[in-house]
Design a protein around this motif. Sequence first.
Motif, PDB file in Angstrom:
ATOM      1  N   ALA A 139       0.866  -1.195   0.000  1.00 49.30           N
ATOM      2  CA  ALA A 139       0.000   0.000   0.000  1.00 49.30           C
ATOM      3  C   ALA A 139       0.890   1.228   0.000  1.00 49.30           C
ATOM      4  O   ALA A 139       2.011   1.190   0.515  1.00 49.30           O
ATOM      5  CB  ALA A 139      -0.909   0.012   1.218  1.00 49.30           C
ATOM      6  N   ARG A 140       0.379   2.299  -0.605  1.00 44.10           N
ATOM      7  CA  ARG A 140       1.089   3.579  -0.513  1.00 44.10           C
ATOM      8  C   ARG A 140       0.462   4.346   0.653  1.00 44.10           C
ATOM      9  O   ARG A 140      -0.749   4.580   0.671  1.00 44.10           O
ATOM     10  CB  ARG A 140       0.912   4.365  -1.815  1.00 44.10           C
ATOM     11  N   LEU A 141       1.285   4.705   1.613  1.00 39.59           N
ATOM     12  CA  LEU A 141       0.769   5.449   2.767  1.00 39.59           C
ATOM     13  C   LEU A 141       1.063   6.926   2.579  1.00 39.59           C
ATOM     14  O   LEU A 141       2.190   7.312   2.268  1.00 39.59           O
ATOM     15  CB  LEU A 141       1.424   4.972   4.072  1.00 39.59           C
ATOM     16  N   LEU A 142       0.050   7.743   2.812  1.00 42.87           N
ATOM     17  CA  LEU A 142       0.226   9.193   2.747  1.00 42.87           C
ATOM     18  C   LEU A 142      -0.276   9.797   4.048  1.00 42.87           C
ATOM     19  O   LEU A 142      -1.364   9.426   4.523  1.00 42.87           O
ATOM     20  CB  LEU A 142      -0.602   9.784   1.591  1.00 42.87           C
ATOM     21  N   PRO A 143       0.483  10.725   4.628  1.00 40.12           N
ATOM     22  CA  PRO A 143      -0.081  11.440   5.776  1.00 40.12           C
ATOM     23  C   PRO A 143      -1.197  12.333   5.250  1.00 40.12           C
ATOM     24  O   PRO A 143      -1.180  12.716   4.076  1.00 40.12           O
ATOM     25  CB  PRO A 143       1.107  12.282   6.275  1.00 40.12           C
TER      26      PRO A 143
END
Length: 328
Positions: A139-143
């Motif tokens: 998964a790509r995690l973004l704040p």
Amino acid sequence: MSEMPRVVVLAGGVGGSKFVLGVRGALRARGWDEDTTSVLTVVVNTGDDLWLSGVRLQPDVDSVTYALAGVNDSGRGWGRQGDTERVNHELQAWGSGWPWFTLGDLDLGTHLARTGWLRDGLTPTAVLERMSHRWDLGARLLPMTDSEVDTMVELEDGGRLHFQEWWTRHRATLAPARFHNPGIDRATPAPGVLDAIAAADAVLVAPSNPVVSIGPILAVPGMREALAAASARVVGVSPIIGGKVVRGMADVCLTAIGVETSAAAVAAHYGSRDAGGLLDAWLIAQEDEAAAAEVAGLGIRPLVTPLWMTDAAHSTALAETALGAAGV
Ligand code: FO1
């Protein structure tokens, strides 16, 4: 849909992590060869973040990262599996940090690495991107934002304290009057967040705390507008089962903002997308089946389904139902 759907999940810590694991599991179970990293984006709450003992902590970001990496302490719900506390004891001996707040040795490695990169001038988005390479997260995690917008709690008695102190030291026992994120009015969504929402085939709202986890994400200027304009359906999962919070003290947060602890009341709090709110569909537990009519009356499609994420298989089944409700 013949192609892998692009999915965005809005998530907080424990409930968010379990749900994201389920979404990754559901996408993988569909049998595509593609790495799910290219299609699964998680927008993570950073309202829980804080500075302590000179390091930047990101509890929800770390919970999601550790869970996807399979190195989380699932019993405790935060930190690393099998962690030790040697450095923490030393910090306590120096009188550094908070005596009620534990920084595990392995966990401190994460905080030190992150803080070093922030000090080098990397943005939180760039730091998280770098941290994501260590494990196969899928998964790509973004704040939610690159701005520091830590949650503060204003108390009924006029006091004011950081959310983490209110939550971990006082276990939410001090009556809250208001939660707010100073500076959030000037924050912008982190790079990539708006594009991911615009390109999504499904937007899922994890069963996280509606007030202090999903609330700050939605409070970032531009976020609600992006969700309203998304071509994807927005499907939420109730964090309330049988009229009770699954874990934590979200009920205290809900009461503080005048929302009853029920699946229907949280749906009403989020609102129907047709009426300027967030949701197209709302997954509620079998225990709350009676709330379905009320949810439908709000203009939100109710779906009654098992919500307990007791293991990976249940999380995956729940996520598959949420994806189905989004039409993908
Ligand atoms: N929660 C606690 O109840 N006690 C702790 O000592 C504690 C330490 C801690 C350290 C790093 C971290 O990322 C999270 C930590 N948490 C701790 C969890 C956290 O305070 C909250 O549960 C979440 O922020 C609420 O979602």
